[in-house]
Write a protein that holds these residues in place. Structure first.
Motif, PDB file in Angstrom:
ATOM      1  N   TYR A  32      44.074  49.673  39.780  1.00  0.00           N
ATOM      2  CA  TYR A  32      43.842  48.381  39.151  1.00  0.00           C
ATOM      3  C   TYR A  32      44.430  48.486  37.752  1.00  0.00           C
ATOM      4  CZ  TYR A  32      40.290  48.101  42.835  1.00  0.00           C
ATOM      5  OH  TYR A  32      39.627  48.113  44.033  1.00  0.00           O
ATOM      6  N   PHE A  34      45.251  46.714  33.809  1.00  0.00           N
ATOM      7  CA  PHE A  34      44.697  45.817  32.801  1.00  0.00           C
ATOM      8  C   PHE A  34      45.564  45.817  31.540  1.00  0.00           C
ATOM      9  CE2 PHE A  34      40.569  45.602  34.952  1.00  0.00           C
ATOM     10  CZ  PHE A  34      40.577  46.773  35.680  1.00  0.00           C
ATOM     11  N   LYS A  49      44.314  41.048  34.249  1.00  0.00           N
ATOM     12  CA  LYS A  49      44.113  42.205  35.110  1.00  0.00           C
ATOM     13  C   LYS A  49      44.761  41.967  36.460  1.00  0.00           C
ATOM     14  CE  LYS A  49      39.579  40.425  36.494  1.00  0.00           C
ATOM     15  NZ  LYS A  49      38.106  40.637  36.449  1.00  0.00           N
ATOM     16  N   LEU A  51      44.183  43.242  40.293  1.00  0.00           N
ATOM     17  CA  LEU A  51      43.341  43.978  41.228  1.00  0.00           C
ATOM     18  C   LEU A  51      43.995  44.024  42.607  1.00  0.00           C
ATOM     19  CD1 LEU A  51      39.816  42.567  40.235  1.00  0.00           C
ATOM     20  CD2 LEU A  51      40.980  44.586  39.366  1.00  0.00           C
TER      21      LEU A  51
END
Lengths: 112, 118
Positions: A32, A34, A49, A51
């Protein structure tokens, strides 16, 4: 082990110009990703972000980032910056185990 | 939503004294909180991971007896810098994870605490 590399320590740019802050990561598992922004003497604020799903992610303040799995990159872009965008930007990676690894940061300096 | 507060925002203390920093999740329950240290113009360095009701997990090189962490409830974690010295002066930032859903792996950060030890 995971790692994050922010390729530019400082990026000076004129107001209303486009900007790209580069981030590369390494990981043997899915990640993930960010981007955070930090203004002087403040904590970190989440910009955006990734995901799963669409590789183009839109965040706050007009920023967007594109996840490129083949190039293991997650570059942050803005088509037209403002003076108020002057801040430190951190790229970060998490593999789902809560522990987040941060890059060294990129100082964006917007000039009038 | 997902607001994290820290108190105090800044503190100045004498060498040898202890300082306690609070980190609170205001609108969610945080089973896991993190404590970071940031030196000027550098990135965040993870000091420890704090889980509610259990002992904190410290990163390599971080002194457990120096930096005491207590995660007494789902909304509060504290960091106590014991017998502080000038080299402990730094910007301390906490973060919290909100369990469940798409935000599971997103950390929300507090505004930080500037510690200056004289």
């Amino acid at each position: 082990a995971q790692s994050v590399t922010q390729l530019d320590s400082q990026v000076p740019v004129f107001e209303e110009a486009p900007v790209e802050l580069r981030c590369n990561y390494s990981s043997s598992v899915s990640v993930y990703l960010f981007w955070y922004v930090q203004y002087p003497n403040q904590g970190l604020q989440l910009l955006l972000k990734y995901l799963s799903g669409s590789t183009l992610v839109k965040g706050i303040n007009g920023f967007e980032a594109e996840f490129n799995k083949s190039q293991t990159s997650f570059h942050l872009r803005k088509p037209s910056v403002h003076i108020s965008d002057t801040a430190e930007y951190f790229c970060a990676v998490n593999t789902g185990g809560f522990k987040t690894i941060f890059g060294a940061g990129t100082r964006l300096f917007v000039k009038a | 939503g997902a607001v994290v507060s820290q108190h105090p925002s800044w503190v100045i203390c004498k060498s040898g004294t202890s300082v306690k920093i609070e980190c609170r999740s205001l609108d969610f329950q945080a089973t896991t909180m993190f404590w970071y240290r940031q030196f000027p113009k550098q990135s965040l360095m993870l000091m420890a991971t704090s889980n509610e009701g259990s002992k904190a997990t410290y990163e390599q090189g971080v002194e457990k007896d120096k930096f005491l962490i207590n995660h007494a409830s789902l909304t509060l974690s504290t960091l106590t810098v014991t017998s502080a010295h000038p080299e402990d002066s730094s910007f301390y930032i906490c973060s919290a994870s909100s369990p469940g859903g798409a935000d599971t792996d997103t950390q929300y950060f507090g505004p930080g605490t500037r510690l200056t030890v004289l």
